[in-house]
Design a protein around this motif. Structure first.
Motif, PDB file in Angstrom:
ATOM      1  N   VAL A 121     -10.680 -30.048   6.416  1.00  0.00           N
ATOM      2  CA  VAL A 121      -9.226 -30.181   6.362  1.00  0.00           C
ATOM      3  C   VAL A 121      -8.635 -29.482   5.135  1.00  0.00           C
ATOM      4  CG1 VAL A 121      -9.099 -32.300   7.713  1.00  0.00           C
ATOM      5  CG2 VAL A 121      -9.485 -32.451   5.242  1.00  0.00           C
ATOM      6  N   GLU A 122      -9.424 -29.357   4.072  1.00  0.00           N
ATOM      7  CA  GLU A 122      -8.945 -28.698   2.853  1.00  0.00           C
ATOM      8  C   GLU A 122      -8.770 -27.192   3.029  1.00  0.00           C
ATOM      9  OE1 GLU A 122     -11.145 -32.440   1.641  1.00  0.00           O
ATOM     10  OE2 GLU A 122     -11.567 -30.738   2.972  1.00  0.00           O
ATOM     11  N   ASP A 123      -9.230 -26.654   4.164  1.00  0.00           N
ATOM     12  CA  ASP A 123      -9.065 -25.213   4.416  1.00  0.00           C
ATOM     13  C   ASP A 123      -7.597 -24.789   4.437  1.00  0.00           C
ATOM     14  OD1 ASP A 123     -11.763 -24.789   4.539  1.00  0.00           O
ATOM     15  OD2 ASP A 123     -11.827 -24.176   6.642  1.00  0.00           O
ATOM     16  N   ILE A 124      -6.712 -25.695   4.786  1.00  0.00           N
ATOM     17  CA  ILE A 124      -5.290 -25.341   4.814  1.00  0.00           C
ATOM     18  C   ILE A 124      -4.796 -25.015   3.407  1.00  0.00           C
ATOM     19  CG2 ILE A 124      -2.976 -26.214   5.287  1.00  0.00           C
ATOM     20  CD1 ILE A 124      -4.585 -25.382   7.759  1.00  0.00           C
ATOM     21  N   LYS A 125      -5.313 -25.699   2.410  1.00  0.00           N
ATOM     22  CA  LYS A 125      -4.961 -25.384   1.024  1.00  0.00           C
ATOM     23  C   LYS A 125      -5.454 -23.984   0.665  1.00  0.00           C
ATOM     24  CE  LYS A 125      -4.867 -27.583  -3.531  1.00  0.00           C
ATOM     25  NZ  LYS A 125      -5.206 -28.810  -4.299  1.00  0.00           N
ATOM     26  N   LEU A 126      -6.642 -23.625   1.133  1.00  0.00           N
ATOM     27  CA  LEU A 126      -7.171 -22.270   0.922  1.00  0.00           C
ATOM     28  C   LEU A 126      -6.304 -21.236   1.636  1.00  0.00           C
ATOM     29  CD1 LEU A 126     -11.070 -22.491   1.250  1.00  0.00           C
ATOM     30  CD2 LEU A 126      -9.787 -21.452  -0.625  1.00  0.00           C
ATOM     31  N   LEU A 127      -5.935 -21.547   2.867  1.00  0.00           N
ATOM     32  CA  LEU A 127      -5.084 -20.646   3.634  1.00  0.00           C
ATOM     33  C   LEU A 127      -3.808 -20.324   2.863  1.00  0.00           C
ATOM     34  CD1 LEU A 127      -4.274 -19.266   6.379  1.00  0.00           C
ATOM     35  CD2 LEU A 127      -3.216 -21.462   6.967  1.00  0.00           C
ATOM     36  N   ASN A 128      -3.173 -21.341   2.320  1.00  0.00           N
ATOM     37  CA  ASN A 128      -1.922 -21.129   1.596  1.00  0.00           C
ATOM     38  C   ASN A 128      -2.130 -20.291   0.335  1.00  0.00           C
ATOM     39  OD1 ASN A 128      -0.509 -22.640   3.492  1.00  0.00           O
ATOM     40  ND2 ASN A 128      -0.799 -24.566   2.367  1.00  0.00           N
ATOM     41  N   LEU A 129      -3.234 -20.512  -0.366  1.00  0.00           N
ATOM     42  CA  LEU A 129      -3.528 -19.725  -1.573  1.00  0.00           C
ATOM     43  C   LEU A 129      -3.798 -18.262  -1.232  1.00  0.00           C
ATOM     44  CD1 LEU A 129      -5.769 -21.909  -3.932  1.00  0.00           C
ATOM     45  CD2 LEU A 129      -3.486 -21.004  -4.409  1.00  0.00           C
TER      46      LEU A 129
END
Length: 253
Positions: free
Chosen positions: A15-23
């Motif tokens: 689920v933390e991949d969305i934070k990576l996506l935004n970065l």
């Protein structure tokens, strides 16, 4: 300046991949997210990776690349040949049905694979497959695509005193071989930026990879953003997904 490619990849579909996506999108970087259909992987003390919902997989595919990471993330050395084939081809079919477009890349769960496994990935119609091989700047085999550096605590691990200097001992030879600055030993950010500088000076591929759940666990978001700032928006550098990197290299052969 010699040809330089920057690519990134991120495993497990947490689920933390969305934070990576935004970065990645904020800094104009490109990445490939390797996502299994399901995952039952324990991080620590009974806590497990939480796999993102399919709607978030679709969201990632809008601006970045999604690659296959098997159906169930079981390491291939625990499976027979037919089950390996099913995990590989099934993961491609699952993601292509979900996204409505071709899925070109595969990543071996845990980096565990044999030549037979690589053959099955190729036979399933993938363009290439990523490994966990580190400190590399060239791709010699599309189905053994290496990486340059993993987003993981360096020079110290925090989980035990016994493992305190383990990464330093593990990476010492490679750092000296590449003639990187002595500052590379002081922090993960220093090492990553020194390796990027090496790619810029000598040409080749700088490939950063990791797990968003591990970045969260080790509190490395600020470290990662510092590296993103350093490697982004450089004149003459090509920013590509994993498959774009292989396609570009294929054209040059």
């Amino acid at each position: 300046m010699k040809e330089v490619i920057v690519t990134t990849s991120w495993d497990d579909g947490a689920v933390e991949d969305i934070k990576l996506l935004n970065l990645l999108n904020e800094y104009g970087l490109k990445g490939t997210f390797y996502i299994p259909e399901s995952i039952d992987y324990e991080i620590e003390d009974g806590k497990k990776v939480v796999r993102m919902p399919d709607d978030d997989v679709k969201r990632i595919a809008e601006s970045q690349e999604v690659g296959a990471h098997s159906l169930s993330h079981i390491y291939f050395d625990k499976l027979n040949r037919e089950d390996v084939k099913a995990e590989i081809s099934g993961s491609k079919g699952y993601l292509e049905d979900l996204l409505g477009k071709e899925v070109k890349m595969f990543c071996y769960p845990g980096g565990v694979f044999t030549e037979n496994d690589a053959y099955e990935v190729k036979s399933a119609g993938f363009l290439g497959a990523r490994t966990v091989d580190l400190f590399k700047f060239e791709v010699n085999d599309f189905f053994q695509m290496p990486t340059s550096i993993n987003c993981y605590p360096f020079p110290f691990r925090y989980d035990s005193l016994r493992a305190f200097f383990q990464p330093v001992l593990k990476y010492k030879e490679e750092i000296f071989k590449l003639k990187l600055s002595i500052k590379s030993f002081l922090s993960w950010q220093n090492l990553a930026m020194a390796m990027f500088d090496h790619a810029v000076s000598n040409g080749g591929m700088f490939h950063l990879w990791g797990h968003s759940w591990e970045i969260e666990k080790n509190n490395m978001w600020q470290d990662l953003e510092e590296v993103f700032k350093y490697i982004s928006n450089k004149e003459g550098v090509k920013y590509m997904t994993n498959s774009e990197t292989l396609e570009f290299l294929k054209q040059g052969k």
